[in-house]
Structures are given as structure tokens and as C-alpha cells.
Design a protein around this motif. Sequence first.
Motif, mmCIF file in Angstrom:
data_model
loop_
_atom_site.group_PDB
_atom_site.id
_atom_site.type_symbol
_atom_site.label_atom_id
_atom_site.label_comp_id
_atom_site.label_asym_id
_atom_site.label_seq_id
_atom_site.Cartn_x
_atom_site.Cartn_y
_atom_site.Cartn_z
ATOM 1 N N ASN A 27 0.828 -1.211 0.000
ATOM 2 C CA ASN A 27 0.000 0.000 0.000
ATOM 3 C C ASN A 27 0.864 1.263 0.000
ATOM 4 O O ASN A 27 0.542 2.244 -0.685
ATOM 5 C CB ASN A 27 -0.934 0.007 1.206
ATOM 6 C CG ASN A 27 -2.074 -0.985 1.068
ATOM 7 O OD1 ASN A 27 -2.284 -1.554 0.000
ATOM 8 N ND2 ASN A 27 -2.807 -1.203 2.138
ATOM 9 N N LYS A 30 2.461 1.592 -3.521
ATOM 10 C CA LYS A 30 1.486 2.058 -4.524
ATOM 11 C C LYS A 30 1.124 3.526 -4.296
ATOM 12 O O LYS A 30 0.973 4.293 -5.250
ATOM 13 C CB LYS A 30 0.225 1.188 -4.467
ATOM 14 C CG LYS A 30 0.433 -0.224 -5.004
ATOM 15 C CD LYS A 30 -0.839 -1.052 -4.839
ATOM 16 C CE LYS A 30 -0.652 -2.459 -5.366
ATOM 17 N NZ LYS A 30 -1.879 -3.287 -5.163
ATOM 18 N N THR A 31 0.971 3.896 -3.030
ATOM 19 C CA THR A 31 0.642 5.288 -2.730
ATOM 20 C C THR A 31 1.755 6.209 -3.225
ATOM 21 O O THR A 31 1.486 7.270 -3.807
ATOM 22 C CB THR A 31 0.425 5.460 -1.219
ATOM 23 O OG1 THR A 31 -0.692 4.650 -0.830
ATOM 24 C CG2 THR A 31 0.148 6.910 -0.854
ATOM 25 N N ILE A 34 1.813 6.239 -7.257
ATOM 26 C CA ILE A 34 0.765 7.035 -7.904
ATOM 27 C C ILE A 34 0.932 8.521 -7.570
ATOM 28 O O ILE A 34 0.412 9.386 -8.279
ATOM 29 C CB ILE A 34 -0.637 6.523 -7.504
ATOM 30 C CG1 ILE A 34 -1.700 7.039 -8.474
ATOM 31 C CG2 ILE A 34 -0.985 6.888 -6.081
ATOM 32 C CD1 ILE A 34 -1.572 6.518 -9.877
ATOM 33 N N ALA A 302 -0.537 8.704 3.912
ATOM 34 C CA ALA A 302 -0.938 8.863 2.509
ATOM 35 C C ALA A 302 -1.128 10.339 2.165
ATOM 36 O O ALA A 302 -0.751 10.789 1.076
ATOM 37 C CB ALA A 302 -2.228 8.083 2.238
ATOM 38 N N MET A 306 0.826 12.306 -0.797
ATOM 39 C CA MET A 306 0.092 12.922 -1.905
ATOM 40 C C MET A 306 0.379 14.426 -1.978
ATOM 41 O O MET A 306 0.590 14.979 -3.054
ATOM 42 C CB MET A 306 -1.398 12.636 -1.743
ATOM 43 C CG MET A 306 -1.727 11.138 -1.894
ATOM 44 S SD MET A 306 -3.262 10.633 -1.084
ATOM 45 C CE MET A 306 -4.487 11.090 -2.306
ATOM 46 N N PRO B 257 -8.448 -6.524 -1.732
ATOM 47 C CA PRO B 257 -8.514 -7.998 -1.695
ATOM 48 C C PRO B 257 -9.941 -8.458 -1.380
ATOM 49 O O PRO B 257 -10.583 -7.917 -0.480
ATOM 50 C CB PRO B 257 -7.559 -8.349 -0.548
ATOM 51 C CG PRO B 257 -6.636 -7.176 -0.435
ATOM 52 C CD PRO B 257 -7.460 -5.971 -0.791
ATOM 53 N N GLU B 295 -5.554 7.256 1.647
ATOM 54 C CA GLU B 295 -4.928 6.015 1.185
ATOM 55 C C GLU B 295 -5.847 5.249 0.241
ATOM 56 O O GLU B 295 -5.395 4.716 -0.778
ATOM 57 C CB GLU B 295 -4.531 5.129 2.358
ATOM 58 C CG GLU B 295 -3.801 3.870 1.891
ATOM 59 C CD GLU B 295 -3.233 3.062 3.031
ATOM 60 O OE1 GLU B 295 -2.039 3.223 3.330
ATOM 61 O OE2 GLU B 295 -3.981 2.258 3.618
ATOM 62 N N THR B 297 -7.914 6.459 -1.782
ATOM 63 C CA THR B 297 -7.910 7.156 -3.068
ATOM 64 C C THR B 297 -6.618 6.895 -3.828
ATOM 65 O O THR B 297 -6.629 6.664 -5.046
ATOM 66 C CB THR B 297 -8.109 8.661 -2.827
ATOM 67 O OG1 THR B 297 -9.334 8.832 -2.116
ATOM 68 C CG2 THR B 297 -8.175 9.425 -4.138
ATOM 69 N N LEU B 299 -4.701 4.238 -3.541
ATOM 70 C CA LEU B 299 -4.707 2.845 -3.993
ATOM 71 C C LEU B 299 -5.664 2.657 -5.172
ATOM 72 O O LEU B 299 -5.370 1.917 -6.109
ATOM 73 C CB LEU B 299 -5.087 1.914 -2.842
ATOM 74 C CG LEU B 299 -4.105 1.882 -1.668
ATOM 75 C CD1 LEU B 299 -4.625 0.955 -0.567
ATOM 76 C CD2 LEU B 299 -2.719 1.433 -2.125
ATOM 77 N N TRP B 302 -4.017 4.074 -8.207
ATOM 78 C CA TRP B 302 -2.948 3.169 -8.659
ATOM 79 C C TRP B 302 -3.564 2.040 -9.489
ATOM 80 O O TRP B 302 -3.073 1.707 -10.566
ATOM 81 C CB TRP B 302 -2.192 2.584 -7.459
ATOM 82 C CG TRP B 302 -0.998 1.761 -7.847
ATOM 83 C CD1 TRP B 302 0.288 2.176 -7.974
ATOM 84 C CD2 TRP B 302 -1.011 0.370 -8.230
ATOM 85 N NE1 TRP B 302 1.090 1.140 -8.398
ATOM 86 C CE2 TRP B 302 0.323 0.029 -8.569
ATOM 87 C CE3 TRP B 302 -1.995 -0.605 -8.330
ATOM 88 C CZ2 TRP B 302 0.684 -1.248 -8.981
ATOM 89 C CZ3 TRP B 302 -1.638 -1.883 -8.750
ATOM 90 C CH2 TRP B 302 -0.308 -2.196 -9.060
#
Lengths: 322, 318
Positions: A27, A30-31, A34, A302, A306, B257, B295, B297, B299, B302
Motif C-alpha cells: 500500500n 502504490k501510494t 501514484i 498517505a 500525496m 482484496p 490512502e 484514493t 490505492l 494506482w
Amino acid sequence: MTLRWSYALNQWNNGHDRFVLREAHANAFKTLAISGFDAVEIPCGSGRWEPLGRKDWIEKFYGSVAGLRADMAACGIKAASSFLFNPAEPIFEEGAYGLSVLNPADHGRIVNTLRQYAELLPALGGDTLVVRALPNWSEKASVDLATMQVAADGWNAVGAMLAPHGVKLALNFDCVTMARTGDDMALLLDLCDPETVGLSLDTADAAIMGLDPVALMGRFAGRLVHVQLKNALERDTLGEYRLPFPDKFMLAGGGARKVARWYGELESEAGIVDIAACHAALVAQGYAGWVVVESDQSPVPATSAMLNGWFVKNRLKHAELA
Amino acid sequence: MSKIKWQYADHWRTDSPKGPVNQFASRAEMDRFIKQIAAVGLRGVGMFAWNLGAVSAMFGGLPAYNAFLAERGIEKIVDLFWCQPQASPGMTLHKPEHAGRVMGMLDHFAGLAGGLGVENLIVMPAHGYVDTQPVDADRIKVLADLWNAVGRMSLEKHGMKLGCHHEFWCGIRSQDEIDQFYALTDPAYVHLYIDTAQHVIAGVDPVALYRQYAQRVNGFHFKDTRHVDTVEDYRSQPDPELCASTTPRWFWEMGTPGGLVDFPALMQALKENNYEGWIGVEHDKADVGGGNYPESTALAMWYAQNVLEPIFYGKAAA
């Protein structure tokens, strides 16, 4: 030349068991991906709650170092730019509960524990090992030539061990360390081999100490190999780096002023670091090392990633292209 | 130029020293919200219609808000959303005598957003199921008549397409009820706005639904769920999204998941139907159980960029 950007994972690792599961790692990767980052800085660590912190734990959790790199790549992260090591932290696997570079008897143990990062970093696409250069401030130790020579001997040994692997050693001075001025830093750096040992500058910690990070960048331009770019929200006006356990009582507890948070995002309205000036200085002097964005003490990791991603993309990278 | 663009649908809440706050608390909070969604590739926002007033007051008018969005990488407000979950003596959607009030309210909200390029007016086309029942052919006909009229007003007066968004607890929720409703509504004025999670929870396959109504679809809320409502949780009171007997959290971000929405299949269907336009990303109650909106948003985006866009554009183009 454009700068090489990375992002410190430590803002997610904000509790001993908060950043353990592979899903949590994915996570975060990926955060960051992106949000525009493709490299990460990993804190060294020990024990079952630090599965990214050591080679043996990476192998247990991910099967192999290559397995971790493949998982990172699947999320869009190309490299671990750097690892961050503090000798004073426990190393349970080695029975070490507080090594010090000021103790010559610890030098061999420090070199040996850091050998794994000489292999890890290239395998993960990185090239910089950042170490906490000196212990906390203490009445019993001073920044003098003899003391710094002991530290330099230790770090020179580490730098020499890393160099054949293409890994640079970067000495980091945080806001509660015993080195309090640019001259203090210079005293140690001047005793270290410039070919193998350089400076890691944390812009926020410098500002908390009352130092000007842009001036430090200029002064140490020839030795600067790693930057942690982050903002600070307060200066240590009461000299609380002298508190016992200042990482707890000052940085986490807020000290006598009950400071809610010392660090902020790059664009924080109350920030005391001129991030744009820091960035401009790095570009102007042709800085070639990693710029690692950090947001220690982030209440929502996050969000920090961002917001920092937005600022890097829309303000700093635009400035690089201008 | 991209055929699809991603927009974010309003739900947002983050912790602060004052407790949870949303983006309508201050310009500073709005600034943080907009920069966060822009950072991860979103280019539009959807808004609850009743928030237009606060935003207008915050910025001294909605055109100034649009400029604020543009400075941060967001093109515009794409959708306005409105619903009336409970029936009331003053406004009951399935009472023909109340149609004028509904029309007047939506005319008002759409008028506030005039000149901003808002594309869609999205509504829940009935109250919650319990307040709508009995859901029979006569009641669905009354609702269809209402939305035919509103849709005509919305398009012809304000240039906004009316889209109907079917919550799993909405009075029109099952495949049969949806089919009856769209058979009675004018394709020129009443469109289907697909919320992927809501349909799955209600036992309706959103991929099949899109393929069935592709020419009437005017947008999406992409979000996921891990549960199907098999025990009539849609009747839970007062809020089926909070008080269900089977799960404390219905909604999850794309890519979660155990998610039950087949997003790759839906994206393939969009590609085959040459869909062009906005896709909404929505996170409703993302902070239930310790999650958080930022988070979720990150993910979701992504997943959108790394999994869904390659399906839509073809891997080489992605």
C-alpha cells in the motif's frame, strides 16, 4: 540534469508494529508510485517488526532480496535509494543494544553489521547508506578533535568497506545530535575520506537546530551526497536537545512547549524551511545525489505522500524545467 | 487525448486536532483535498448539490472555485449529486403532487452551477426502500414520470444530463425494478449512472447492467464491496449503509482484496462500447475500521492507472 527523487518510508513506520505486513508495504509503495515517486528510503531495523530493515528479514518475508525488488517493481517502485542506520538502536540478531561510533571497541561490530547493506543496496537499485553520524548530545562528550577522530576512524572504516560495492556513506546530523553547528559537522567531515564519506543534510532538522539549510548546502557542496528534504514547523528555542531521551521527550512528547508536531509537508503553511530555495540551491550546484522527501510524524502518511507529490511535481519539477 | 478521465466524488474526511473535518471546513482544507486528489491523477470532482452554497461562500462565487481547481490541476465540477433518503410530509418522491417541489429544488441547484460546465445531475430516483414500498408498477410509473420531467428540465434548461444512481437500499434496486424504470423513462432525458458496489450489493451484475444499458449510461462511481446483501439488509434503519446486520463496512476502494466487482470485465465492456467521458472514483465511509480516505484514493488510482487503463487503451498504449 534533473534531480533523483526518493521518498522515506519512515513516516509509515511510526510504531513498532505499524508497518510489518506485506500488504502495508504494498500500500505504501502504490501510494508513493501514484503520487509520482519511484524510489524509497528504508530505515534499517531489527527483529520481527522490521521486515524491511535487514537482509535476513527481507529474505524471510520476501523469499529473497530479488523477491522484494520484484514486489516493489510490481507496485511501480524501481529502487531503494538508501538505507538509514542508527548505531544506537538495538540489533537483536547480533546481541547489540546500543553501539556507538565514539567507542573504538564498537567499530568492528558496526562495520560488520553494515556489510549486508553493501550487498543490499546495489541489489535494490540504490547506492547510499545514511548513518546517524554522532550520538545524542551529552554532558560527557564534546565535539573536539580527539573525539571526532574516533568517530572518523569508525566511519572511514565503514566507507572503505562500502566503496568497492559502489555504495557511498552519508553522515547525517539530526536535530538532537551532539553536533550543533556547521563547524561541528565540518570537524568530523574534514577527518573523513572525501572519496568514500560524505554529508547527508536533513533540511528540517537543520532548521530545528537553528541552522540555515541553504547555507549548509553551499558550504558543504563538495561533500553533499544525500539530502532529506522536509519541512519543520518549530525551532528548538529552549535547547531541549539536552533532554534525556530527546527523541521521546522532545520530538515525540513535544517538550516544555508541548509542540504537537516538529515536522511538516514540503508546502506546510507554517513551515520554517524555504523548500524552494533549498531545491534551487541543489539544482544550481549540480547536486547529483538522492533527494529523499520525508514527512516524519505524519498523522496520515498517505496525505503526506500525496501533498508532497503534488508539490514536487507542480512546483519543484516545473522549476527544474524552467 | 484521453478518452476517459477520472473524477473524485466528494466523500472525504480526515483527522484533525478538532476531530474529523472535511474539505468544506476551510480554504486550507479544500486546498489539501484538491492537491491530494490531483496528485494521484484525478482531473474532476463530483459534488453533493447541497455543498454548492458553502463552496460559493468560501470562494466568493463558484467561478472563483473553478479557477482554484484549475490552478491545482482539476478541470471542473463534473457532476452534482442529490438524494432524499427519507420520505417526508413535505417531499415524497412518489407523490405526484410533490413533483413541483422536487423540480424546483433541482432547478435551483442546477442554476447555482450554471456556466461551470457541469455535465450531469445525479439523483437517487426513489427514497430508501422502506420509505418507498410498496414498490409496484404504479409507484415506479409515478417515479418515471417525475424523472422524465426533471430530466427534460435539467438538459434543456441547464445542459446537464440527468443520471439515476441506484443505492442498494434505494426503492428501485433490483434488476426487475431497474428494467421497469428504464422502460418507462425517456432515453433522451433519463440516464443510468452506475455505482459498481451498490449494484453488486443489491445482487445486480454491474457489467451486465452496463452492457444492457450502455447507450443510456452517463457516468460511474467506481468503488468495490466484499459483500452481497442476501438477508435484506437494505431494509435496515435508519441507514442501511451503517446499520446492516452483516457487515460494518460495505464499501472499499478498487483493487481491494476480496472485492466482488469485476472491474477488468467492466473496463473491457467500456472499451467495446467505445465509452468516452468521466469515470468517478468514490470512497464512502472509507474510514470505518481504521482506513482513511487519502490512502483509499491513492490505492484506487494506482489500480485505475496500472490495471484498468491498460485494458481500456490496450497495453501498448498504456
